[in-house]
Enzyme design. Structure first.
Site, PDB file in Angstrom:
ATOM      1  CE  LYS A  22      31.494 -88.236  90.836  1.00  0.00           C
ATOM      2  NZ  LYS A  22      32.769 -88.271  90.039  1.00  0.00           N
ATOM      3  CB  THR A  25      32.691 -84.612  87.900  1.00  0.00           C
ATOM      4  OG1 THR A  25      31.951 -85.405  87.117  1.00  0.00           O
ATOM      5  CG2 THR A  25      32.631 -83.102  87.648  1.00  0.00           C
ATOM      6  CD  GLU A  75      35.398 -89.159  88.617  1.00  0.00           C
ATOM      7  OE1 GLU A  75      34.261 -89.557  89.415  1.00  0.00           O
ATOM      8  OE2 GLU A  75      35.380 -88.740  87.902  1.00  0.00           O
TER       9      GLU A  75
END
Length: 104
Positions: A22, A25, A75
């Protein structure tokens, strides 16, 4: 305005962040003031437990309707799941911000 020095994530995202799976954000306007080049302390939203530091690489505005497979990949989830998660966290919000980071 002073750049934030802390960032929180739901604990369910911790493993993906630590593994480098990931790398972005997506946040709303209240969290758009992170500054590229700064380092932030990262903790879990639920317990406030610090688990790493991230260097902010970029902060770019994006509309919810512009989210695509590339964002979902960053993500570490499908586009459908990403949109579902965003709607749960930020219901009805169209203007969002993509914050790209790397673990330090």
């Amino acid at each position: 305005m002073t750049a934030p020095t802390k960032m929180t994530f739901f604990s369910r995202f911790e493993a993906d962040i630590l593994a480098g799976k990931k790398t972005i954000t997506i946040r709303d306007e209240s969290e758009k003031d992170y500054q590229p080049g700064t380092t932030v302390e990262v903790s879990t939203l639920e317990e406030g437990r610090v688990f790493c530091q991230l260097k902010i690489l970029s902060v770019e505005p994006i509309a919810f309707s512009e989210l695509n497979e590339f964002h979902a990949e960053q993500e570490n989830m499908t586009l459908a799941t990403l949109k579902e998660v965003i709607q749960e966290i930020y219901p009805g919000i169209e203007q969002l911000y993509v914050i790209q980071y790397q673990r330090v």
